[in-house]
Motif scaffolding. Structure first.
Motif, PDB file in Angstrom:
ATOM      1  N   GLY A  30      -5.533 -40.948 -14.897  1.00 38.44           N
ATOM      2  CA  GLY A  30      -4.249 -40.903 -15.579  1.00 38.44           C
ATOM      3  C   GLY A  30      -3.943 -42.221 -16.264  1.00 38.44           C
ATOM      4  N   VAL A  31      -3.264 -42.152 -17.401  1.00 36.13           N
ATOM      5  CA  VAL A  31      -2.868 -43.331 -18.171  1.00 36.13           C
ATOM      6  C   VAL A  31      -1.347 -43.384 -18.195  1.00 36.13           C
ATOM      7  CG1 VAL A  31      -3.044 -44.527 -20.384  1.00 36.13           C
ATOM      8  CG2 VAL A  31      -4.949 -43.094 -19.590  1.00 36.13           C
ATOM      9  N   TRP A  32      -0.773 -44.535 -17.812  1.00 33.77           N
ATOM     10  CA  TRP A  32       0.663 -44.680 -17.640  1.00 33.77           C
ATOM     11  C   TRP A  32       1.163 -45.931 -18.352  1.00 33.77           C
ATOM     12  CZ3 TRP A  32       2.751 -40.933 -14.209  1.00 33.77           C
ATOM     13  CH2 TRP A  32       1.794 -40.221 -13.474  1.00 33.77           C
ATOM     14  N   ASN A  33       2.429 -45.901 -18.772  1.00 30.45           N
ATOM     15  CA  ASN A  33       3.013 -47.122 -19.334  1.00 30.45           C
ATOM     16  C   ASN A  33       3.835 -47.837 -18.263  1.00 30.45           C
ATOM     17  OD1 ASN A  33       5.433 -45.732 -19.114  1.00 30.45           O
ATOM     18  ND2 ASN A  33       5.673 -45.379 -21.311  1.00 30.45           N
ATOM     19  N   ARG A  34       4.453 -48.953 -18.650  1.00 32.65           N
ATOM     20  CA  ARG A  34       5.200 -49.768 -17.700  1.00 32.65           C
ATOM     21  C   ARG A  34       6.399 -49.018 -17.115  1.00 32.65           C
ATOM     22  NH1 ARG A  34       5.419 -55.278 -16.606  1.00 32.65           N
ATOM     23  NH2 ARG A  34       3.779 -55.634 -18.139  1.00 32.65           N
ATOM     24  N   LYS A  35       6.931 -48.070 -17.856  1.00 31.75           N
ATOM     25  CA  LYS A  35       8.084 -47.291 -17.392  1.00 31.75           C
ATOM     26  C   LYS A  35       7.662 -46.116 -16.515  1.00 31.75           C
ATOM     27  CE  LYS A  35      10.821 -48.375 -21.512  1.00 31.75           C
ATOM     28  NZ  LYS A  35      11.545 -47.805 -22.692  1.00 31.75           N
ATOM     29  N   LEU A  36       6.358 -46.007 -16.252  1.00 34.17           N
ATOM     30  CA  LEU A  36       5.793 -44.931 -15.442  1.00 34.17           C
ATOM     31  C   LEU A  36       5.849 -43.580 -16.120  1.00 34.17           C
ATOM     32  CD1 LEU A  36       5.963 -47.198 -13.258  1.00 34.17           C
ATOM     33  CD2 LEU A  36       6.197 -45.355 -11.613  1.00 34.17           C
ATOM     34  N   ASP A  37       5.809 -43.577 -17.433  1.00 33.55           N
ATOM     35  CA  ASP A  37       5.639 -42.338 -18.176  1.00 33.55           C
ATOM     36  C   ASP A  37       4.155 -42.009 -18.243  1.00 33.55           C
ATOM     37  OD1 ASP A  37       8.394 -42.192 -18.786  1.00 33.55           O
ATOM     38  OD2 ASP A  37       8.110 -43.580 -20.463  1.00 33.55           O
TER      39      ASP A  37
ATOM     40  N   LYS B  61      -7.034 -43.371  -5.476  1.00 33.20           N
ATOM     41  CA  LYS B  61      -7.900 -44.282  -4.744  1.00 33.20           C
ATOM     42  C   LYS B  61      -8.021 -45.656  -5.390  1.00 33.20           C
ATOM     43  CE  LYS B  61     -10.798 -40.561  -2.900  1.00 33.20           C
ATOM     44  NZ  LYS B  61     -12.190 -40.035  -2.795  1.00 33.20           N
ATOM     45  N   CYS B  62      -7.703 -45.770  -6.680  1.00 32.39           N
ATOM     46  CA  CYS B  62      -7.818 -47.067  -7.348  1.00 32.39           C
ATOM     47  C   CYS B  62      -6.813 -47.164  -8.480  1.00 32.39           C
ATOM     48  CB  CYS B  62      -9.247 -47.312  -7.853  1.00 32.39           C
ATOM     49  SG  CYS B  62      -9.881 -46.028  -8.937  1.00 32.39           S
ATOM     50  N   LEU B  63      -6.411 -48.393  -8.746  1.00 31.59           N
ATOM     51  CA  LEU B  63      -5.456 -48.698  -9.804  1.00 31.59           C
ATOM     52  C   LEU B  63      -6.015 -49.836 -10.648  1.00 31.59           C
ATOM     53  CD1 LEU B  63      -2.238 -48.785  -7.599  1.00 31.59           C
ATOM     54  CD2 LEU B  63      -2.809 -46.972  -9.222  1.00 31.59           C
ATOM     55  N   THR B  64      -5.808 -49.760 -11.956  1.00 34.86           N
ATOM     56  CA  THR B  64      -6.273 -50.804 -12.864  1.00 34.86           C
ATOM     57  C   THR B  64      -5.223 -51.032 -13.945  1.00 34.86           C
ATOM     58  OG1 THR B  64      -8.599 -50.221 -12.531  1.00 34.86           O
ATOM     59  CG2 THR B  64      -8.081 -51.516 -14.478  1.00 34.86           C
ATOM     60  N   VAL B  65      -4.941 -52.303 -14.215  1.00 36.68           N
ATOM     61  CA  VAL B  65      -3.987 -52.666 -15.265  1.00 36.68           C
ATOM     62  C   VAL B  65      -4.750 -53.123 -16.496  1.00 36.68           C
ATOM     63  CG1 VAL B  65      -2.188 -54.302 -15.943  1.00 36.68           C
ATOM     64  CG2 VAL B  65      -2.134 -53.259 -13.671  1.00 36.68           C
ATOM     65  N   LEU B  66      -4.428 -52.562 -17.656  1.00 34.97           N
ATOM     66  CA  LEU B  66      -4.959 -53.009 -18.941  1.00 34.97           C
ATOM     67  C   LEU B  66      -3.827 -53.758 -19.636  1.00 34.97           C
ATOM     68  CD1 LEU B  66      -7.001 -50.819 -18.074  1.00 34.97           C
ATOM     69  CD2 LEU B  66      -7.154 -50.136 -20.474  1.00 34.97           C
ATOM     70  N   GLN B  67      -3.778 -55.065 -19.381  1.00 35.41           N
ATOM     71  CA  GLN B  67      -2.618 -55.830 -19.806  1.00 35.41           C
ATOM     72  C   GLN B  67      -2.519 -55.932 -21.323  1.00 35.41           C
ATOM     73  OE1 GLN B  67      -2.272 -59.461 -17.666  1.00 35.41           O
ATOM     74  NE2 GLN B  67      -0.168 -59.843 -18.307  1.00 35.41           N
TER      75      GLN B  67
ATOM     76  N   LEU C 145      -3.843 -47.583 -15.159  1.00 33.32           N
ATOM     77  CA  LEU C 145      -4.616 -46.371 -14.927  1.00 33.32           C
ATOM     78  C   LEU C 145      -4.618 -46.029 -13.445  1.00 33.32           C
ATOM     79  CD1 LEU C 145      -7.772 -47.183 -17.115  1.00 33.32           C
ATOM     80  CD2 LEU C 145      -5.594 -46.184 -17.853  1.00 33.32           C
ATOM     81  N   SER C 146      -4.568 -44.750 -13.150  1.00 34.51           N
ATOM     82  CA  SER C 146      -4.681 -44.262 -11.780  1.00 34.51           C
ATOM     83  C   SER C 146      -5.949 -43.424 -11.663  1.00 34.51           C
ATOM     84  CB  SER C 146      -3.459 -43.428 -11.403  1.00 34.51           C
ATOM     85  OG  SER C 146      -3.339 -42.288 -12.256  1.00 34.51           O
ATOM     86  N   GLY C 147      -6.726 -43.701 -10.632  1.00 32.53           N
ATOM     87  CA  GLY C 147      -7.969 -42.976 -10.428  1.00 32.53           C
ATOM     88  C   GLY C 147      -7.953 -42.177  -9.144  1.00 32.53           C
ATOM     89  N   GLY C 148      -8.077 -40.870  -9.270  1.00 30.51           N
ATOM     90  CA  GLY C 148      -8.194 -39.967  -8.131  1.00 30.51           C
ATOM     91  C   GLY C 148      -9.171 -38.873  -8.497  1.00 30.51           C
ATOM     92  N   ASN C 149      -8.768 -37.630  -8.345  1.00 28.56           N
ATOM     93  CA  ASN C 149      -9.607 -36.534  -8.829  1.00 28.56           C
ATOM     94  C   ASN C 149      -9.566 -36.408 -10.344  1.00 28.56           C
ATOM     95  OD1 ASN C 149     -10.158 -36.039  -6.195  1.00 28.56           O
ATOM     96  ND2 ASN C 149      -9.029 -34.111  -6.055  1.00 28.56           N
ATOM     97  N   ASP C 150      -8.625 -37.114 -10.964  1.00 24.42           N
ATOM     98  CA  ASP C 150      -8.582 -37.237 -12.417  1.00 24.42           C
ATOM     99  C   ASP C 150      -8.207 -38.673 -12.763  1.00 24.42           C
ATOM    100  OD1 ASP C 150      -5.799 -37.439 -12.005  1.00 24.42           O
ATOM    101  OD2 ASP C 150      -5.511 -35.299 -12.310  1.00 24.42           O
TER     102      ASP C 150
END
Length: 459
Positions: free
Chosen positions: A156-163, A137-143, A149-154
């Motif tokens: 998630g923390v992701w890097n630029r390569k989508l790991d 439902k929401c996305l946030t970039v910590l430049q 970060l991805s916000g849903g039912n949990d």
């Protein structure tokens, strides 16, 4: 033709004056946006606009398509296809100076439970993540950390390569509705009527992997949180469905101030009947915020409120700024504010200082003892109370942009290219400064005539 009615910018003296609403006519001398350019490309509700740079923006909505536009000309530059259901969040991921490939990226989340990463220059989908258990439902970039970060039912923390670096356990079936970054590598997540503080732990010599730790839960809201934004590095603000505005300390997460009086349109005793009629949740829900160094601007139901951070109370308001709920607001230069609504209108306001009227003195003497005085004490009390609780500024309507036929979801302001609005009518409109555009056309015409040799020096 639909009439666009707004509040008059003055405190009502009773039900009769409250019903008399101010209108704005064709003469809008302070409204520079007199030309519009309609962009047609989407086939469903357009809910999101994101600025990519000084000349480009992207749009997305329920048709699952992302389109990149030229903000100056309205030219469609790219059409990004890949999602099978509606878009639920869009955010730009700026490139780092250290990156080998200097390109602007877009992150898009969809109800198909995927997140796509797109190159804005080529339109190519760089990668697609489909391991989500729920809609993001929401996305946030910590430049600063070069993560998102991805916000849903949990969470998630992701890097630029989508790991996927780390994620939380299942938080709630309602999901995370908003995320903001706060100091000390922390983020705030709005989950229903709770705020959850998380701390991100980057890898070190003793810790080889990323970690995310729940630090605290804030339970001060009585209903679902609809708005969450940063004020500055030291504080953030939240707004709920039942009109609670709470300002939080971003370092120790304590309440700095609270405002819950948006449902009370007038302190006058004779307006109590109207107050009861106005206490619907849709009338007091805080739908959106924007801030500057001095004030918080809140979209509350159909109204607009200016809350001063130093005085800690509302200094200006338009209780009926639109005919329906205000969905999005933002600041313009020169103490101006813009708002858009479910009623299909876009309005420009100016914050103006207003002179406070002094309370009339209470007469004394023999006749006043028996209630025969010109003004008795009981009659003057509401005047005094209104002066104490009255606003010190007003919001004056200076422009009414009517072009959409359905709910206007949000807008962008380009300093050089005007306004961009998106709507449930599937359209995007570029609102241009008419005088400025006329000047541009004159210059282009002059240049064309000069190139063709049709200009002759005056004798």
């Amino acid at each position: 033709m639909l009439r666009w009615l707004i509040g008059g910018g003055r405190e009502p003296q009773g039900l009769a004056e409250k019903a008399a609403l101010q209108t704005i006519g064709e003469d809008q001398s302070q409204n520079p946006y007199t030309e519009l350019l309609v962009l047609k490309a989407h086939r469903d509700i357009v809910r999101f606009l994101v600025q990519l740079d000084d000349n480009r923006f992207a749009s997305a909505g329920d048709d699952g398509i992302i389109i990149v536009w030229n903000a100056q000309t309205g030219e469609k530059l790219l059409e990004l296809r890949g999602h099978t259901q509606k878009i639920t969040a869009v955010i730009a991921f700026p490139s780092l100076d250290s990156c080998e490939v200097d390109s602007q990226l877009i992150l898009t989340a969809s109800a198909d439970r995927t997140v796509g990463v797109w190159d804005c220059d080529t339109g190519r989908q760089i990668q697609r993540v489909s391991c989500f258990q729920s809609t993001v439902k929401c996305l946030t970039v910590l430049q600063g950390l070069d993560i998102w970060l991805s916000g849903g039912n949990d969470l998630g923390v992701w890097n630029r390569k989508l790991d996927l670096l780390c994620k939380t356990d299942h938080l709630s079936d309602t999901g995370i509705s908003a995320l903001v970054e706060i100091p000390r590598n922390c983020v705030v997540a709005a989950v229903g009527k709770e705020l959850i503080i998380f701390r991100l732990v980057a890898p070190t010599e003793g810790l080889l992997e990323w970690d995310i730790i729940e630090v605290k839960r804030l339970l001060d809201h009585q209903d679902n949180i609809l708005s969450l934004v940063n004020i500055n590095d030291k504080s953030f603000v939240t707004g709920s469905h039942v009109g609670e505005l709470i300002i939080w300390d971003a370092l120790d997460w304590t309440v700095q101030a609270c405002e819950r009086s948006f449902w009370n349109p007038s302190p006058q005793p004779d307006a109590q009947q109207e107050i009861k009629l106005c206490q619907k949740q849709n009338d007091i829900s805080i739908n959106h915020f924007t801030c500057d160094e001095e004030n918080i601007f809140a979209a509350v139901g159909r109204g607009l409120y200016v809350y001063n951070l130093q005085l800690k109370h509302v200094i200006a308001c338009q209780k009926t700024a639109h005919d329906s709920n205000v969905l999005h607001i933002d600041r313009l230069p020169n103490r101006q504010l813009i708002s858009c609504s479910e009623d299909g209108s876009v309005r420009i306001w100016e914050v103006r200082e207003k002179q406070q009227l002094a309370a009339e003195p209470v007469p004394t003497g023999f006749f006043n003892m028996w209630g025969f005085g010109r003004v008795n004490k009981q009659a003057s009390q509401p005047v005094k109370k209104q002066q104490e609780n009255g606003t010190t500024c007003s919001l004056e309507l200076i422009g009414d942009l009517i072009g959409h036929s359905s709910s206007v979801e949000m807008f962008l302001y380009f300093e050089d290219h005007g306004l961009v609005t998106c709507s449930a009518d599937h359209l995007i409109i570029l609102w241009k400064n008419g005088e400025q555009e006329s000047g541009f056309r004159s210059i282009k015409l002059f240049q064309k005539l000069e190139e063709d040799g049709d200009l002759h020096p005056a004798v």
